[in-house]
Enzyme design. Structure first.
Site, PDB file in Angstrom:
ATOM      1  N   HIS A 145       8.947   3.023   1.480  1.00 47.53           N
ATOM      2  CA  HIS A 145      10.289   3.562   1.232  1.00 47.53           C
ATOM      3  C   HIS A 145      10.355   4.477  -0.003  1.00 47.53           C
ATOM      4  O   HIS A 145      11.132   4.294  -0.928  1.00 47.53           O
ATOM      5  CB  HIS A 145      11.388   2.497   1.260  1.00 47.53           C
ATOM      6  CG  HIS A 145      11.274   1.347   0.299  1.00 47.53           C
ATOM      7  ND1 HIS A 145      11.050   1.497  -1.032  1.00 47.53           N
ATOM      8  CD2 HIS A 145      11.407   0.014   0.504  1.00 47.53           C
ATOM      9  CE1 HIS A 145      11.044   0.329  -1.619  1.00 47.53           C
ATOM     10  NE2 HIS A 145      11.246  -0.594  -0.712  1.00 47.53           N
TER      11      HIS A 145
ATOM     12  N   HIS B 162      12.221 -14.222  -1.097  1.00 47.84           N
ATOM     13  CA  HIS B 162      12.828 -12.880  -1.178  1.00 47.84           C
ATOM     14  C   HIS B 162      13.146 -12.412   0.238  1.00 47.84           C
ATOM     15  O   HIS B 162      12.311 -12.508   1.143  1.00 47.84           O
ATOM     16  CB  HIS B 162      11.797 -11.953  -1.847  1.00 47.84           C
ATOM     17  CG  HIS B 162      12.234 -10.550  -2.078  1.00 47.84           C
ATOM     18  ND1 HIS B 162      13.551 -10.141  -2.135  1.00 47.84           N
ATOM     19  CD2 HIS B 162      11.491  -9.418  -2.304  1.00 47.84           C
ATOM     20  CE1 HIS B 162      13.589  -8.839  -2.370  1.00 47.84           C
ATOM     21  NE2 HIS B 162      12.368  -8.385  -2.463  1.00 47.84           N
TER      22      HIS B 162
ATOM     23  N   GLU C 160      13.788  -9.271   1.281  1.00 47.12           N
ATOM     24  CA  GLU C 160      13.371  -7.920   1.704  1.00 47.12           C
ATOM     25  C   GLU C 160      12.336  -8.033   2.831  1.00 47.12           C
ATOM     26  O   GLU C 160      11.482  -8.914   2.847  1.00 47.12           O
ATOM     27  CB  GLU C 160      12.825  -7.117   0.517  1.00 47.12           C
ATOM     28  CG  GLU C 160      12.732  -5.635   0.857  1.00 47.12           C
ATOM     29  CD  GLU C 160      12.525  -4.713  -0.345  1.00 47.12           C
ATOM     30  OE1 GLU C 160      12.334  -5.201  -1.463  1.00 47.12           O
ATOM     31  OE2 GLU C 160      12.561  -3.480  -0.131  1.00 47.12           O
TER      32      GLU C 160
ATOM     33  N   ASP D 166       9.651  -6.763   3.846  1.00 52.19           N
ATOM     34  CA  ASP D 166       8.186  -6.844   3.764  1.00 52.19           C
ATOM     35  C   ASP D 166       7.726  -8.288   3.568  1.00 52.19           C
ATOM     36  O   ASP D 166       6.545  -8.585   3.734  1.00 52.19           O
ATOM     37  CB  ASP D 166       7.617  -5.939   2.665  1.00 52.19           C
ATOM     38  CG  ASP D 166       8.320  -6.050   1.335  1.00 52.19           C
ATOM     39  OD1 ASP D 166       9.509  -6.414   1.305  1.00 52.19           O
ATOM     40  OD2 ASP D 166       7.680  -5.771   0.306  1.00 52.19           O
TER      41      ASP D 166
ATOM     42  N   HIS E 113      13.882  -8.497  -7.827  1.00 52.38           N
ATOM     43  CA  HIS E 113      14.692  -7.317  -8.004  1.00 52.38           C
ATOM     44  C   HIS E 113      15.835  -7.233  -7.003  1.00 52.38           C
ATOM     45  O   HIS E 113      16.526  -6.202  -6.942  1.00 52.38           O
ATOM     46  CB  HIS E 113      13.811  -6.047  -7.913  1.00 52.38           C
ATOM     47  CG  HIS E 113      13.264  -5.779  -6.517  1.00 52.38           C
ATOM     48  ND1 HIS E 113      13.377  -4.551  -5.921  1.00 52.38           N
ATOM     49  CD2 HIS E 113      12.660  -6.563  -5.619  1.00 52.38           C
ATOM     50  CE1 HIS E 113      12.818  -4.569  -4.724  1.00 52.38           C
ATOM     51  NE2 HIS E 113      12.386  -5.778  -4.517  1.00 52.38           N
TER      52      HIS E 113
ATOM     53  N   ASP F 230       7.830 -10.399  -5.728  1.00 53.18           N
ATOM     54  CA  ASP F 230       7.411  -9.053  -6.124  1.00 53.18           C
ATOM     55  C   ASP F 230       6.936  -8.992  -7.581  1.00 53.18           C
ATOM     56  O   ASP F 230       6.240  -8.049  -7.974  1.00 53.18           O
ATOM     57  CB  ASP F 230       8.569  -8.065  -5.953  1.00 53.18           C
ATOM     58  CG  ASP F 230       8.814  -7.698  -4.496  1.00 53.18           C
ATOM     59  OD1 ASP F 230       7.849  -7.657  -3.715  1.00 53.18           O
ATOM     60  OD2 ASP F 230       9.980  -7.448  -4.148  1.00 53.18           O
TER      61      ASP F 230
ATOM     62  N   TYR G   8       3.958  -0.158 -10.228  1.00 53.73           N
ATOM     63  CA  TYR G   8       4.929  -1.008  -9.526  1.00 53.73           C
ATOM     64  C   TYR G   8       6.134  -1.286 -10.431  1.00 53.73           C
ATOM     65  O   TYR G   8       7.292  -1.173 -10.018  1.00 53.73           O
ATOM     66  CB  TYR G   8       4.246  -2.327  -9.131  1.00 53.73           C
ATOM     67  CG  TYR G   8       5.010  -3.113  -8.108  1.00 53.73           C
ATOM     68  CD1 TYR G   8       4.719  -2.984  -6.755  1.00 53.73           C
ATOM     69  CD2 TYR G   8       6.033  -3.970  -8.478  1.00 53.73           C
ATOM     70  CE1 TYR G   8       5.428  -3.697  -5.807  1.00 53.73           C
ATOM     71  CE2 TYR G   8       6.748  -4.684  -7.539  1.00 53.73           C
ATOM     72  CZ  TYR G   8       6.439  -4.538  -6.206  1.00 53.73           C
ATOM     73  OH  TYR G   8       7.155  -5.230  -5.271  1.00 53.73           O
TER      74      TYR G   8
ATOM     75  N   HIS H 122       2.338  -9.000  -3.493  1.00 52.36           N
ATOM     76  CA  HIS H 122       1.590  -7.762  -3.236  1.00 52.36           C
ATOM     77  C   HIS H 122       0.376  -7.713  -4.159  1.00 52.36           C
ATOM     78  O   HIS H 122       0.499  -7.941  -5.372  1.00 52.36           O
ATOM     79  CB  HIS H 122       2.430  -6.515  -3.540  1.00 52.36           C
ATOM     80  CG  HIS H 122       3.652  -6.364  -2.692  1.00 52.36           C
ATOM     81  ND1 HIS H 122       3.598  -6.085  -1.342  1.00 52.36           N
ATOM     82  CD2 HIS H 122       4.969  -6.443  -2.999  1.00 52.36           C
ATOM     83  CE1 HIS H 122       4.828  -5.996  -0.866  1.00 52.36           C
ATOM     84  NE2 HIS H 122       5.679  -6.210  -1.846  1.00 52.36           N
TER      85      HIS H 122
HETATM   86 FE1  FEO Z   1      11.219  -6.441  -2.729  1.00 55.96          FE
HETATM   87 FE2  FEO Z   1       7.926  -6.564  -1.727  1.00 55.96          FE
HETATM   88  O1  FEO Z   1       9.798  -6.562  -1.528  1.00 55.96           O
END
Ligand code: FEO
Length: 395
Positions: A24, A78, A80, A82, A145, A164, A192, A225
């Site tokens: 994104h 989280h 989100e 991903d 976040h 994250d 990041y 990640h």
């Molecule tokens: Fe905020 Fe890796 O997603």
């Protein structure tokens, strides 16, 4: 990615996305990983899932360790996608009745992504979940976040599953910080932070102070990640403490775009002036450098000098794109100036000044405008602007 045991009864069952190049709007030139963790005790817990298209691979990884149907609890750190995109396929496989532990905001947000009547267990700060001989403690990290973000701590193994936080968009053969050189992993961690977390620096600083005040020890930090921190988790904590302060380095960046090389000539003359003062500086052409790489350079630079031609009475579009991006990330403690070539109206410098002032940059010059092509005198003025920038950085 093969599942690997990272501690007794604790497995990384995540996946590698080798081919993603644009996350994104963030350049992921080496790909990334979506880490997910399986804890096998008297009860079995899965911490986070992966992007939807990798859910099959996640389930295959889990199957190599246990039958997915034996999973008792899912923890969603989280919302989100991903990390939660694979949730529907996971729940379908393990049993739709299995409880999902998430933050209170996760309880609000997950149903807005999945219209399923799952058994949500919203948790409070510090709440524990026993798996038998192991215990999970949930740590609220709202707005680090997303509103739903939380960490999960495995007490007995002193492992933090940090979502994250402390992560990097990096895919490689390495899984741990002792398998990769510090400069590489810290570069990706800084990128990041600069592009995803910088605007939450104050929140993160307070969270780190709170966690350190609680005397919690970390043997391992497992982000969702990239590389897992096991050799020296304190290294990334110390880096975050420093990054949260946003203390700039003695460094400048000249970020610009150009139509017929006139603004570029100005940029290079400014760069020469900054160099003359002994300050490291990079010229960054906005259509040659990805905005997320530029933001990584901006992150620790003291001076951000922007150059734009005037196009149809406006900023050049790449400058407008970058300013929107940078404004959202709220960089602090910067000095700024603007420059640009124009043909007849020349609004760009005024528009750049306005944007930089709105971001509370300390403006050290009213800005330089040059009609059409810079002559020797104009380039000398640019060089002098560069020297002024260098001197301001040197203080
Ligand atoms: Fe905020 Fe890796 O997603």
């Amino acid at each position: 990615m093969e599942p690997i045991q990272i501690a007794e009864g604790v497995f990384d069952v995540g996946v590698t996305d080798w081919n993603i190049r644009d996350f994104h709007g963030y350049s992921t030139d080496l790909g990334t990983t979506y880490n997910a963790f399986l804890i096998v005790d008297e009860k079995i817990a899965l911490i986070d899932t992966v992007r939807e298209e990798f859910a099959g691979e996640l389930l295959d990884n889990i199957s190599r360790i246990v039958d997915p149907k034996k999973i008792d609890y899912v923890v969603s750190n989280h919302t989100e996608m991903d990390h939660s995109g694979g949730l529907a396929r996971v729940m379908h496989r393990i049993g739709e009745d299995k409880p999902i532990y998430c933050s209170k905001m996760g309880h609000k947000n997950l149903p807005q992504h999945f219209s399923r009547a799952w058994d949500y267990h919203p948790v409070s700060q510090g709440e524990e979940l026993s798996l038998g001989s192991k215990t999970l403690t949930f740590v609220e990290t709202r707005m680090i976040h997303w509103p739903d973000s939380m960490f999960t701590y495995l007490n007995e193994n002193q492992i933090l599953f940090s979502s994250d936080g402390f992560g990097q968009h990096y895919a490689g053969p390495e899984r741990f910080d002792d398998e990769i050189d510090d400069a590489t992993v810290l570069h990706h961690a800084k990128k990041y932070f600069a592009n995803i977390l910088m605007l939450y620096s104050t929140h993160i600083q307070k969270l780190l102070e709170k966690v350190m005040g609680m005397g919690i020890e970390f043997k391992m930090i497992c982000p969702d990640h990239g590389i897992i921190w096991r050799k020296n988790p304190q290294k990334i904590i110390d880096a975050y403490v420093s990054w949260c302060r946003q203390e700039p380095q003695k460094k400048a960046v000249v970020v610009y775009d150009t139509m017929w090389h006139s603004t570029e000539k100005m940029a290079h003359a400014i760069v020469a002036g900054i160099k003359q003062e002994g300050v490291p500086v990079k010229p960054l052409h906005l259509r040659k450098w990805h905005r997320s790489e530029i933001m990584t350079e901006v992150f620790d630079a003291k001076a951000v000098i922007l150059g734009s031609p005037t196009l149809n009475n406006q900023l050049y579009p790449s400058l407008a794109d970058f300013l929107t991006y940078m404004k959202g990330l709220k960089p602090l403690n910067k000095i700024g100036a603007a420059f640009g070539s124009y043909g007849w109206s020349g609004e760009a410098v005024k528009l750049l000044n306005k944007e930089l002032e709105a971001m509370k940059f300390e403006m050290i010059d009213p800005g330089l405008r040059v009609q059409y092509v810079p002559d020797e005198d104009s380039l000398e003025a640019c060089y002098e602007l560069g020297r002024k920038v260098g001197q301001a950085i040197n203080g």
